[in-house]
Design a protein around this motif. Structure first.
Motif, PDB file in Angstrom:
ATOM      1  N   ALA A  40      63.807 -75.875  21.906  1.00  0.00           N
ATOM      2  CA  ALA A  40      65.251 -75.673  21.952  1.00  0.00           C
ATOM      3  C   ALA A  40      65.927 -76.767  22.781  1.00  0.00           C
ATOM      4  CB  ALA A  40      65.561 -74.299  22.527  1.00  0.00           C
ATOM      5  N   GLU A  41      65.231 -77.247  23.807  1.00  0.00           N
ATOM      6  CA  GLU A  41      65.798 -78.308  24.641  1.00  0.00           C
ATOM      7  C   GLU A  41      65.938 -79.612  23.863  1.00  0.00           C
ATOM      8  OE1 GLU A  41      64.841 -80.646  28.859  1.00  0.00           O
ATOM      9  OE2 GLU A  41      63.578 -78.988  28.176  1.00  0.00           O
ATOM     10  N   SER A  42      64.923 -79.934  23.037  1.00  0.00           N
ATOM     11  CA  SER A  42      64.991 -81.152  22.226  1.00  0.00           C
ATOM     12  C   SER A  42      66.112 -81.062  21.201  1.00  0.00           C
ATOM     13  CB  SER A  42      63.646 -81.377  21.524  1.00  0.00           C
ATOM     14  OG  SER A  42      62.604 -81.545  22.460  1.00  0.00           O
ATOM     15  N   ILE A  43      66.255 -79.902  20.582  1.00  0.00           N
ATOM     16  CA  ILE A  43      67.328 -79.714  19.598  1.00  0.00           C
ATOM     17  C   ILE A  43      68.685 -79.869  20.266  1.00  0.00           C
ATOM     18  CG2 ILE A  43      68.399 -78.045  18.039  1.00  0.00           C
ATOM     19  CD1 ILE A  43      65.622 -76.894  17.514  1.00  0.00           C
ATOM     20  N   ALA A  44      68.837 -79.313  21.474  1.00  0.00           N
ATOM     21  CA  ALA A  44      70.106 -79.431  22.198  1.00  0.00           C
ATOM     22  C   ALA A  44      70.401 -80.888  22.554  1.00  0.00           C
ATOM     23  CB  ALA A  44      70.061 -78.570  23.455  1.00  0.00           C
ATOM     24  N   GLN A  45      69.382 -81.645  22.906  1.00  0.00           N
ATOM     25  CA  GLN A  45      69.580 -83.065  23.221  1.00  0.00           C
ATOM     26  C   GLN A  45      70.038 -83.845  21.986  1.00  0.00           C
ATOM     27  OE1 GLN A  45      65.860 -84.339  24.898  1.00  0.00           O
ATOM     28  NE2 GLN A  45      66.276 -83.447  26.932  1.00  0.00           N
ATOM     29  N   ILE A  46      69.416 -83.567  20.844  1.00  0.00           N
ATOM     30  CA  ILE A  46      69.820 -84.248  19.603  1.00  0.00           C
ATOM     31  C   ILE A  46      71.244 -83.861  19.230  1.00  0.00           C
ATOM     32  CG2 ILE A  46      69.344 -84.441  17.136  1.00  0.00           C
ATOM     33  CD1 ILE A  46      66.393 -84.104  17.749  1.00  0.00           C
ATOM     34  N   ARG A  47      71.575 -82.582  19.380  1.00  0.00           N
ATOM     35  CA  ARG A  47      72.934 -82.132  19.052  1.00  0.00           C
ATOM     36  C   ARG A  47      73.961 -82.811  19.955  1.00  0.00           C
ATOM     37  NH1 ARG A  47      71.949 -77.188  19.144  1.00  0.00           N
ATOM     38  NH2 ARG A  47      71.741 -76.827  16.905  1.00  0.00           N
ATOM     39  N   ALA A  48      73.621 -82.979  21.238  1.00  0.00           N
ATOM     40  CA  ALA A  48      74.542 -83.658  22.155  1.00  0.00           C
ATOM     41  C   ALA A  48      74.660 -85.137  21.813  1.00  0.00           C
ATOM     42  CB  ALA A  48      74.063 -83.469  23.591  1.00  0.00           C
ATOM     43  N   ALA A  49      73.545 -85.770  21.423  1.00  0.00           N
ATOM     44  CA  ALA A  49      73.577 -87.190  21.069  1.00  0.00           C
ATOM     45  C   ALA A  49      74.422 -87.439  19.822  1.00  0.00           C
ATOM     46  CB  ALA A  49      72.157 -87.707  20.854  1.00  0.00           C
ATOM     47  N   LEU A  50      74.429 -86.481  18.894  1.00  0.00           N
ATOM     48  CA  LEU A  50      75.223 -86.618  17.667  1.00  0.00           C
ATOM     49  C   LEU A  50      76.664 -86.160  17.866  1.00  0.00           C
ATOM     50  CD1 LEU A  50      72.636 -85.294  15.042  1.00  0.00           C
ATOM     51  CD2 LEU A  50      73.219 -87.667  15.542  1.00  0.00           C
ATOM     52  N   GLY A  51      76.976 -85.598  18.999  1.00  0.00           N
ATOM     53  CA  GLY A  51      78.328 -85.128  19.265  1.00  0.00           C
ATOM     54  C   GLY A  51      78.647 -83.801  18.620  1.00  0.00           C
ATOM     55  N   LEU A  52      77.629 -83.082  18.180  1.00  0.00           N
ATOM     56  CA  LEU A  52      77.852 -81.809  17.497  1.00  0.00           C
ATOM     57  C   LEU A  52      78.112 -80.658  18.450  1.00  0.00           C
ATOM     58  CD1 LEU A  52      75.067 -82.086  14.746  1.00  0.00           C
ATOM     59  CD2 LEU A  52      77.508 -82.605  14.528  1.00  0.00           C
ATOM     60  N   ASP A  53      77.933 -80.897  19.762  1.00  0.00           N
ATOM     61  CA  ASP A  53      78.196 -79.838  20.734  1.00  0.00           C
ATOM     62  C   ASP A  53      79.640 -79.827  21.210  1.00  0.00           C
ATOM     63  OD1 ASP A  53      77.920 -82.294  21.949  1.00  0.00           O
ATOM     64  OD2 ASP A  53      77.063 -81.469  23.802  1.00  0.00           O
ATOM     65  N   ARG A  54      80.422 -80.798  20.751  1.00  0.00           N
ATOM     66  CA  ARG A  54      81.819 -80.873  21.167  1.00  0.00           C
ATOM     67  C   ARG A  54      82.683 -79.964  20.297  1.00  0.00           C
ATOM     68  NH1 ARG A  54      83.185 -87.112  20.971  1.00  0.00           N
ATOM     69  NH2 ARG A  54      81.987 -86.892  19.045  1.00  0.00           N
ATOM     70  N   PRO A  55      83.886 -79.592  20.738  1.00  0.00           N
ATOM     71  CA  PRO A  55      84.787 -78.763  19.913  1.00  0.00           C
ATOM     72  C   PRO A  55      85.148 -79.485  18.609  1.00  0.00           C
ATOM     73  CG  PRO A  55      85.530 -78.822  22.193  1.00  0.00           C
ATOM     74  CD  PRO A  55      84.447 -79.848  22.084  1.00  0.00           C
ATOM     75  N   LEU A  56      85.411 -78.692  17.577  1.00  0.00           N
ATOM     76  CA  LEU A  56      85.731 -79.257  16.264  1.00  0.00           C
ATOM     77  C   LEU A  56      86.947 -80.186  16.291  1.00  0.00           C
ATOM     78  CD1 LEU A  56      85.063 -76.455  13.623  1.00  0.00           C
ATOM     79  CD2 LEU A  56      83.827 -78.580  13.976  1.00  0.00           C
ATOM     80  N   PRO A  57      88.052 -79.843  16.945  1.00  0.00           N
ATOM     81  CA  PRO A  57      89.180 -80.785  16.978  1.00  0.00           C
ATOM     82  C   PRO A  57      88.800 -82.134  17.582  1.00  0.00           C
ATOM     83  CG  PRO A  57      89.897 -78.627  17.691  1.00  0.00           C
ATOM     84  CD  PRO A  57      88.415 -78.559  17.592  1.00  0.00           C
ATOM     85  N   GLU A  58      87.958 -82.124  18.601  1.00  0.00           N
ATOM     86  CA  GLU A  58      87.533 -83.384  19.214  1.00  0.00           C
ATOM     87  C   GLU A  58      86.630 -84.177  18.265  1.00  0.00           C
ATOM     88  OE1 GLU A  58      85.177 -84.922  23.226  1.00  0.00           O
ATOM     89  OE2 GLU A  58      85.878 -82.843  23.061  1.00  0.00           O
ATOM     90  N   GLN A  59      85.751 -83.474  17.564  1.00  0.00           N
ATOM     91  CA  GLN A  59      84.902 -84.149  16.580  1.00  0.00           C
ATOM     92  C   GLN A  59      85.748 -84.753  15.455  1.00  0.00           C
ATOM     93  OE1 GLN A  59      81.413 -82.010  15.142  1.00  0.00           O
ATOM     94  NE2 GLN A  59      81.503 -80.638  16.910  1.00  0.00           N
ATOM     95  N   PHE A  60      86.760 -84.002  15.010  1.00  0.00           N
ATOM     96  CA  PHE A  60      87.606 -84.504  13.931  1.00  0.00           C
ATOM     97  C   PHE A  60      88.407 -85.726  14.380  1.00  0.00           C
ATOM     98  CE2 PHE A  60      91.680 -84.424  11.580  1.00  0.00           C
ATOM     99  CZ  PHE A  60      91.183 -84.624  10.300  1.00  0.00           C
ATOM    100  N   TRP A  61      88.922 -85.713  15.581  1.00  0.00           N
ATOM    101  CA  TRP A  61      89.691 -86.846  16.077  1.00  0.00           C
ATOM    102  C   TRP A  61      88.807 -88.099  16.179  1.00  0.00           C
ATOM    103  CZ3 TRP A  61      94.094 -88.915  16.101  1.00  0.00           C
ATOM    104  CH2 TRP A  61      94.452 -89.913  17.009  1.00  0.00           C
ATOM    105  N   SER A  62      87.581 -87.932  16.615  1.00  0.00           N
ATOM    106  CA  SER A  62      86.651 -89.058  16.681  1.00  0.00           C
ATOM    107  C   SER A  62      86.345 -89.595  15.271  1.00  0.00           C
ATOM    108  CB  SER A  62      85.351 -88.640  17.375  1.00  0.00           C
ATOM    109  OG  SER A  62      85.594 -88.218  18.700  1.00  0.00           O
ATOM    110  N   TYR A  63      86.222 -88.663  14.315  1.00  0.00           N
ATOM    111  CA  TYR A  63      85.953 -89.068  12.925  1.00  0.00           C
ATOM    112  C   TYR A  63      87.125 -89.847  12.342  1.00  0.00           C
ATOM    113  CZ  TYR A  63      85.142 -88.548   7.899  1.00  0.00           C
ATOM    114  OH  TYR A  63      84.986 -88.786   6.551  1.00  0.00           O
ATOM    115  N   VAL A  64      88.351 -89.392  12.596  1.00  0.00           N
ATOM    116  CA  VAL A  64      89.535 -90.090  12.091  1.00  0.00           C
ATOM    117  C   VAL A  64      89.664 -91.473  12.731  1.00  0.00           C
ATOM    118  CG1 VAL A  64      92.057 -90.038  12.013  1.00  0.00           C
ATOM    119  CG2 VAL A  64      90.757 -87.962  11.522  1.00  0.00           C
TER     120      VAL A  64
END
Length: 331
Positions: A40-64
């Motif tokens: 679970a720790e490795s999965i959490a690290q990968i999710r943080a590296a991909l930015g998937l742990d951030r709120p959706l509005p923040e992810q969308f703004w980064s994508y735009v």
């Protein structure tokens, strides 16, 4: 220009919808790429590296912000930028789609004209059968059937293993279309190999595109042949060939051209199944592989590319219609 500006809201909607869908679809990108034995720790690290742990509005703004720079993101399945993957694979899809559309046009337009000129004849009944078959048969079933008959039973077609057989090498890159590049390089062995590989998938798409083109051609020709100026031309003693080809067909081409544009844009998306059946390395199979791996960036890039191509095709259709119809130019 106004037409292009009017398409911008549609592109914005496509960006929002694809972003949301890639986040709510089943599957976890981090879990997939971490592997079944990851902690679970490795999965959490990968999710943080991909930015998937951030709120959706923040992810969308980064994508735009990345889109504004021309950055479609990185593909986790290939390890390359999505834009590079799409540019490498788009010519394969475009060549297959164009070839299939040319086959459909070469059969559907003459068949539709002949069916309209000779109503109730064998050509008219054949047109109805072809239209019914094109609408009824799923495109993947047609592809598998053609492979079974022409490759497995008859041995006339090469193995469905992509754009070239195992013994041919790709021609020098000029346009990305193997048939064009091989012809320009005068590499006729590669040209014949590319032609042999593209015939079956192109015929699969062509049969699928036959139905709307033939139906619209027949209906448009029937409407034009019943017009007053056609009766006047016949009363003037003009030959049937001149009336049909010079007067009737040109006026009947307007809805046909519009249909061709819509069919082409639809085929670009529909050839996903054809590419999987024939192992064709296009953007359709690329998007499917990314979707299976829960890799969101390639899927978003694929949908956005299709939306842009659809807008450009609509603009091209408008320009062609203005060239064919003097009334549109004056308006």
């Amino acid at each position: 220009m106004w037409r292009l500006a009017g398409s911008l809201p549609a592109l914005v909607a496509v960006i929002i919808v694809t972003f949301v869908l890639t986040r709510v679809l089943p599957g976890d990108t981090a879990t997939y790429f971490a592997g079944p034995t990851a902690s679970a720790e490795s999965i959490a690290q990968i999710r943080a590296a991909l930015g998937l742990d951030r709120p959706l509005p923040e992810q969308f703004w980064s994508y735009v912000q990345a889109l504004a720079r021309g950055d479609l993101g990185m593909s986790l399945t290939t390890g390359q930028p999505v834009l590079v993957d799409i540019m490498n694979r788009l010519p394969a899809s475009a060549e297959l789609t164009l070839f299939g559309l040319l086959i459909a046009m070469g059969i559907a337009i003459p068949l539709g004209v002949l069916a309209a000129v000779k109503q109730g004849s064998l050509a008219d009944h054949l047109c109805r059968v072809v239209v019914t078959a094109g609408v009824s048969l799923p495109v993947f079933f047609t592809g598998l059937l053609l492979v079974y008959v022409f490759y497995y039973l008859l041995g006339w077609s090469p193995a469905p293993v992509g754009r070239l057989d195992a013994f041919a090498s790709a021609p020098p890159f000029i346009t990305g279309f193997y048939l064009v590049d091989a012809a320009l390089a005068r590499d006729w062995e590669t040209w014949h190999s590319a032609l042999a590989q593209i015939i079956l998938p192109a015929c699969t798409l062509g049969l699928f595109a036959l139905a709307p083109i033939a139906r619209i051609t027949r209906a448009s020709m029937l409407a034009v042949l019943g017009a007053e100026f056609i009766r006047t031309a016949r009363a003037s003693g003009l030959s049937s060939r001149t009336i049909i080809l010079t007067y009737a067909l040109r006026n009947a081409l307007l809805p046909v051209v519009t249909t061709l544009g819509m069919v082409f844009s639809f085929l670009l998306g529909a050839n996903v199944l054809v590419e999987k059946v024939f192992a064709w390395p296009g953007i359709g199979s690329y998007a499917v592989e990314a979707l299976i791996a829960s890799d969101g960036a390639p899927v978003q890039g694929f949908v956005l590319t299709m939306a842009i191509l659809y807008v450009l095709l609509n603009l091209t259709i408008d320009l062609v219609n203005r060239a064919l119809d003097p009334r549109a130019r004056h308006s």
